[in-house]
Design a protein around this motif. Structure first.
Motif, PDB file in Angstrom:
ATOM      1  N   ASN A   1       1.039  -1.249  -0.237  1.00  0.00           N
ATOM      2  CA  ASN A   1      -0.041  -0.059  -0.055  1.00  0.00           C
ATOM      3  C   ASN A   1       0.553   1.896   0.116  1.00  0.00           C
ATOM      4  N   GLN A   2       1.382   1.426  -1.240  1.00  0.00           N
ATOM      5  CA  GLN A   2       1.549   2.953  -1.043  1.00  0.00           C
ATOM      6  C   GLN A   2       3.037   2.612  -0.183  1.00  0.00           C
ATOM      7  N   GLY A   3       4.203   1.681  -0.305  1.00  0.00           N
ATOM      8  CA  GLY A   3       5.252   1.896   0.281  1.00  0.00           C
ATOM      9  C   GLY A   3       5.272   1.108   1.301  1.00  0.00           C
ATOM     10  N   PHE A   4       3.417   0.922   2.134  1.00  0.00           N
ATOM     11  CA  PHE A   4       3.554   0.193   3.316  1.00  0.00           C
ATOM     12  C   PHE A   4       2.922  -1.212   3.379  1.00  0.00           C
ATOM     13  N   MET A   5       2.744  -2.195   4.480  1.00  0.00           N
ATOM     14  CA  MET A   5       2.503  -3.670   4.142  1.00  0.00           C
ATOM     15  C   MET A   5       0.929  -4.208   4.652  1.00  0.00           C
ATOM     16  N   ARG A   6       0.016  -4.336   3.627  1.00  0.00           N
ATOM     17  CA  ARG A   6      -1.042  -4.495   4.565  1.00  0.00           C
ATOM     18  C   ARG A   6      -1.564  -6.097   3.935  1.00  0.00           C
ATOM     19  N   HIS A   7      -1.921  -6.506   5.559  1.00  0.00           N
ATOM     20  CA  HIS A   7      -2.218  -8.021   5.780  1.00  0.00           C
ATOM     21  C   HIS A   7      -3.705  -8.144   5.330  1.00  0.00           C
ATOM     22  N   CYS A   8      -4.506  -9.023   4.672  1.00  0.00           N
ATOM     23  CA  CYS A   8      -5.877  -9.046   4.586  1.00  0.00           C
ATOM     24  C   CYS A   8      -6.514 -10.287   4.498  1.00  0.00           C
ATOM     25  N   THR A   9      -7.327 -10.562   5.887  1.00  0.00           N
ATOM     26  CA  THR A   9      -7.802 -11.623   4.833  1.00  0.00           C
ATOM     27  C   THR A   9      -9.137 -11.866   5.156  1.00  0.00           C
ATOM     28  N   VAL A  10      -9.970 -12.336   3.503  1.00  0.00           N
ATOM     29  CA  VAL A  10     -11.094 -12.137   3.118  1.00  0.00           C
ATOM     30  C   VAL A  10     -12.254 -13.079   3.428  1.00  0.00           C
ATOM     31  N   ASP A  11     -12.579 -13.598   4.347  1.00  0.00           N
ATOM     32  CA  ASP A  11     -13.673 -13.854   4.091  1.00  0.00           C
ATOM     33  C   ASP A  11     -14.925 -14.312   3.326  1.00  0.00           C
ATOM     34  N   TYR A  12     -14.516 -14.665   2.254  1.00  0.00           N
ATOM     35  CA  TYR A  12     -15.449 -14.681   0.927  1.00  0.00           C
ATOM     36  C   TYR A  12     -15.671 -16.684   0.310  1.00  0.00           C
ATOM     37  N   HIS A  13     -16.378 -17.053   0.033  1.00  0.00           N
ATOM     38  CA  HIS A  13     -16.900 -18.904   0.003  1.00  0.00           C
ATOM     39  C   HIS A  13     -17.801 -19.108  -1.838  1.00  0.00           C
ATOM     40  N   ASP A  14     -18.213 -17.466  -2.444  1.00  0.00           N
ATOM     41  CA  ASP A  14     -19.374 -17.396  -2.980  1.00  0.00           C
ATOM     42  C   ASP A  14     -18.437 -18.159  -4.680  1.00  0.00           C
ATOM     43  N   GLY A  15     -17.066 -18.078  -4.956  1.00  0.00           N
ATOM     44  CA  GLY A  15     -16.795 -18.042  -6.029  1.00  0.00           C
ATOM     45  C   GLY A  15     -16.492 -17.191  -7.354  1.00  0.00           C
ATOM     46  N   LEU A  16     -16.109 -17.837  -7.577  1.00  0.00           N
ATOM     47  CA  LEU A  16     -16.032 -16.895  -9.329  1.00  0.00           C
ATOM     48  C   LEU A  16     -17.454 -16.656  -9.541  1.00  0.00           C
ATOM     49  N   ARG A  17     -17.954 -14.980 -10.160  1.00  0.00           N
ATOM     50  CA  ARG A  17     -18.932 -14.183 -10.279  1.00  0.00           C
ATOM     51  C   ARG A  17     -18.695 -13.834 -11.323  1.00  0.00           C
ATOM     52  N   TYR A  18     -19.067 -13.739 -12.735  1.00  0.00           N
ATOM     53  CA  TYR A  18     -19.070 -13.313 -13.430  1.00  0.00           C
ATOM     54  C   TYR A  18     -20.057 -13.080 -14.454  1.00  0.00           C
ATOM     55  N   PRO A  19     -20.485 -11.784 -14.533  1.00  0.00           N
ATOM     56  CA  PRO A  19     -22.174 -11.370 -14.545  1.00  0.00           C
ATOM     57  C   PRO A  19     -22.138 -11.347 -16.617  1.00  0.00           C
ATOM     58  N   HIS A  20     -23.210 -12.220 -16.999  1.00  0.00           N
ATOM     59  CA  HIS A  20     -24.012 -12.340 -18.502  1.00  0.00           C
ATOM     60  C   HIS A  20     -25.004 -11.847 -18.415  1.00  0.00           C
ATOM     61  N   LEU A  21     -26.080 -11.933 -18.869  1.00  0.00           N
ATOM     62  CA  LEU A  21     -27.289 -11.280 -19.735  1.00  0.00           C
ATOM     63  C   LEU A  21     -27.320 -12.808 -20.815  1.00  0.00           C
ATOM     64  N   GLU A  22     -29.165 -13.642 -20.459  1.00  0.00           N
ATOM     65  CA  GLU A  22     -29.855 -14.986 -20.358  1.00  0.00           C
ATOM     66  C   GLU A  22     -30.711 -14.705 -20.958  1.00  0.00           C
ATOM     67  N   ARG A  23     -31.002 -15.752 -21.425  1.00  0.00           N
ATOM     68  CA  ARG A  23     -32.772 -14.938 -22.461  1.00  0.00           C
ATOM     69  C   ARG A  23     -33.229 -15.755 -21.118  1.00  0.00           C
ATOM     70  N   ILE A  24     -34.758 -14.123 -21.358  1.00  0.00           N
ATOM     71  CA  ILE A  24     -35.598 -14.680 -21.032  1.00  0.00           C
ATOM     72  C   ILE A  24     -36.890 -15.792 -21.363  1.00  0.00           C
ATOM     73  N   LYS A  25     -37.247 -17.072 -22.190  1.00  0.00           N
ATOM     74  CA  LYS A  25     -38.099 -18.066 -23.142  1.00  0.00           C
ATOM     75  C   LYS A  25     -38.904 -17.384 -22.737  1.00  0.00           C
ATOM     76  N   GLU A  26     -39.993 -17.124 -21.597  1.00  0.00           N
ATOM     77  CA  GLU A  26     -41.008 -16.770 -22.115  1.00  0.00           C
ATOM     78  C   GLU A  26     -41.558 -14.922 -22.982  1.00  0.00           C
ATOM     79  N   LYS A  27     -40.256 -14.617 -22.882  1.00  0.00           N
ATOM     80  CA  LYS A  27     -40.442 -13.410 -23.561  1.00  0.00           C
ATOM     81  C   LYS A  27     -39.853 -13.305 -25.234  1.00  0.00           C
ATOM     82  N   GLU A  28     -40.490 -12.532 -25.804  1.00  0.00           N
ATOM     83  CA  GLU A  28     -40.150 -11.829 -26.905  1.00  0.00           C
ATOM     84  C   GLU A  28     -38.197 -11.613 -26.637  1.00  0.00           C
ATOM     85  N   ASP A  29     -37.409 -11.579 -27.687  1.00  0.00           N
ATOM     86  CA  ASP A  29     -36.018 -11.758 -27.848  1.00  0.00           C
ATOM     87  C   ASP A  29     -36.126  -9.562 -28.514  1.00  0.00           C
ATOM     88  N   VAL A  30     -36.572  -9.097 -27.997  1.00  0.00           N
ATOM     89  CA  VAL A  30     -36.492  -7.415 -28.653  1.00  0.00           C
ATOM     90  C   VAL A  30     -34.827  -7.049 -28.675  1.00  0.00           C
TER      91      VAL A  30
END
Ligand SMILES: [Zn+2]
Length: 624
Positions: free
Chosen positions: A586-615
């Motif tokens: 951190n700009q020349g100083f060290m920082r140690h962080c403990t991240v409590d995260y367990h939801d895995g990789l998450r990247y955004p995408h669009l998915e078709r809603i089948k019952e709707k028209e593809d406008v």
């Protein structure tokens, strides 16, 4: 109401200026020569002859730059200024409030000043027109960086005879009309100062012109003027050239067959040293793209809408312009509140037209929207409205960096893109598919004035009333709700009305330039290639653990950082109760962080809603 008030003030101002101008300026003519032969050392040289009257005179350097929407006239780079009258140097004094102004006294009997100065092109800094735009092999000139004009005369009323001096045998592109070229000098037909400032010139050793539409064709002359780092960058696949030809037809179709220009030139630098940006003009645009942008498919795919965006601006922004952005010059402040139409609708059509013309495809368009949704500020939207991002644009443009999630940036581009998608879908729904936002553009941007560069102001009331002409609805309430919203999540109505929904998966978003290094929707930060944190999402696991922007990741779970090490650590944490440990510089100083995260990789995408028209597919379908 707002428009007529502004028009009244402009008329009053014009009257006052006419009185002032008679004091010091004889007639409003200027001979200007700008020499860019020293572009390799980033020095442009100006020689100017200005007709004047004896008495006090203020010379003005451009301050507020149209298309950039802010005070970006690079006055800090004007050096070596000398003013002469009949061979004798005249002293000047800078205005103490407006530092872009120079006061001087024109001696009795003098009717012409000779002015010379140098413009230092910045290296690796500055934004848009005031940024770096030349090197050993090419140079782009924005005339306004290299001239001084009488402050008290509208640039519409100053006539300029301009000459561009360039290295011998370098190619030249501009929308100006050349009258004569002798060796290194190209002389242009006299134009108003307004038009000159709106007509940059591009020159380069490795130069290519690609005609997209001939002068005598149905759409008039359109051309890509390319100046590149090397000759190989000019090898553009024929399929891409054909798609750009189709773009001309598709864009003219949205504008109701009308174009408000006599010719149109994209002035494109293909260089790895000039950054990535574009600035619109009435009859051209200057576009800085990577060296391989037009030659290489993968590079082009990363931003297929650069040229399409700037082209749409000829209608939306240059011809139709929010009243607050019309001030009659380069000196008076601009008001950016209407950028949600100016830039927001251009962002929308830039992508739509790239897709309709074949420069992009629907799948990638959907990925781009998903990436936008994944990236938009969540915390910032709770305190700052979308409207405020436009109101504050002159400052926000230069401050899109760290803590974007809290600050918000120029969201009137990306978020309004989603809102204009919603408006387009709503018009289609209300008219049972008979009409679309294109019909709004026919009326609003067409206006039946083909081939005439002009400016027509508008206010939001005209936007709402024109939408009502296309499809009766309470557009004012809808758009004001979106613009003033402090809701926690970005507007999803457009995406869902188009027949799609936002989902997350462990596959990186293909339209996101950060690729898998964008962990904003998972652990909560974004990294560049070197492992530096470019932004952190407030409230995320990484945020709670103490991670912030501008820290550099050194180790993950005790192992030296690499993109793979982090990627695998986030993936594996889904199957573990152990936290992810991060060591950061951190700009020349060290920082140690403990991240409590367990939801895995998450990247955004669009998915078709089948019952709707593809406008979305209908929106992306070619019209020609
Ligand atoms: Zn734009």
């Amino acid at each position: 109401m707002i428009r007529s008030w502004i028009m009244f003030c402009r008329a009053l101002l014009a009257g006052l200026l006419a009185v002032f101008s008679s004091i010091a300026v004889a007639d409003s003519t200027m001979r200007l020569s700008v020499d860019v032969r020293d572009a390799g050392r980033r020095l442009y040289h100006t020689e100017e002859e200005l007709a004047v009257h004896p008495g006090p005179l203020t010379l003005q350097y451009a301050k507020w730059i149209p298309g950039e929407h802010m005070v970006s006239g690079p006055i800090q780079n004007l050096v070596n200024l000398h003013v002469f009258a009949e061979g004798k140097e005249i002293e000047w004094r800078r205005d103490l409030v407006d530092l872009w102004g120079f006061h001087l006294d024109v001696p009795t009997g003098v009717n012409q000043l000779k002015i010379s100065f140098d413009y230092i092109m910045p290296a690796g800094q500055g934004q848009y027109g005031s940024g770096v735009s030349s090197h050993e092999r090419l140079a782009l000139l924005n005339w306004y960086t290299n001239l001084l004009s009488p402050r008290d005369i509208s640039p519409d009323d100053v006539t300029v005879q301009a000459t561009f001096v360039k290295p011998r045998n370098w190619g030249v592109g501009t929308s100006l009309v050349a009258t004569r070229a002798d060796g290194e000098a190209v002389h242009y037909a006299a134009v108003s100062l307004t038009k000159l400032n709106d007509s940059p010139v591009l020159t380069g050793e490795y130069f290519r012109r690609i005609e997209l539409s001939p002068a005598k064709g149905p759409y008039g002359e359109h051309a890509l003027d390319l100046a590149a780092d090397s000759p190989g960058n000019l090898e553009v696949p024929q399929a891409r050239i054909d798609a750009f030809k189709k773009l001309v037809a598709e864009e003219r179709s949205v504008g109701g067959g009308i174009g408000h220009y006599s010719r149109y030139n994209w002035l494109v630098t293909l260089s790895d040293t000039l950054g990535y940006n574009g600035v619109e003009h009435h009859e051209s645009s200057n576009d800085h793209a990577p060296a391989a942008y037009l030659a290489d498919d993968d590079t082009f795919k990363k931003s297929p809408d650069l040229l399409t965006h700037e082209f749409f601006h000829s209608w939306n922004g240059k011809y139709r312009r929010p009243a607050g952005l019309i001030n009659g010059g380069f000196t008076l402040p601009m008001k950016d509140d209407g950028l949600w139409v100016y830039e927001g609708m251009t962002e929308y059509y830039g992508l739509v037209l790239a897709t309709r013309s074949g420069l992009n495809d629907e799948a990638r368009y959907a990925e781009y929207i998903a990436a936008t949704l994944g990236q938009l500020s969540l915390t910032g939207r709770r305190w700052r409205s979308l409207q405020d991002t436009a109101d504050m644009a002159p400052i926000l443009y230069g401050n899109n960096g760290n803590w974007y999630d809290v600050r918000r940036g120029t969201d009137f581009y990306d978020e309004m893109n989603l809102v204009w998608l919603e408006v387009d879908c709503k018009i289609r729904e209300l008219t049972h598919g008979a009409k679309s936002l294109d019909d709004f553009c026919h009326i609003f941007h067409g206006q039946g004035e083909n081939g005439v560069p002009a400016v027509k102001g508008y206010d939001s009331a005209e936007v709402y009333s024109t939408l009502n002409t296309v499809a009766p609805y309470d557009w004012k309430s809808l758009l004001e709700k979106r613009l003033s919203s402090k809701e926690a999540l970005p507007p999803m109505a457009g995406v869902e009305a188009a027949g799609w929904r936002l989902v997350f998966s462990d596959k990186p978003n293909t339209a996101d330039q950060a690729g898998r290094q964008n962990y904003m929707c998972s652990i909560g930060f974004n990294l560049d290639d070197s492992g530096a944190v470019t932004d952190c999402r407030a409230g995320s696991a990484a945020y709670k653990a103490g991670v912030g922007p501008d820290m550099k990741l050194l180790a993950v779970n005790g192992q030296k950082y690499s993109a793979d090490v982090l990627y695998l650590a986030v993936m594996q944490a889904k199957h573990s109760k152990a936290p992810i440990t991060l060591d950061l510089d951190n700009q020349g100083f060290m920082r140690h962080c403990t991240v409590d995260y367990h939801d895995g990789l998450r990247y955004p995408h669009l998915e078709r809603i089948k019952e709707k028209e593809d406008v979305l597919a209908k929106i992306c379908a070619p019209r020609t």
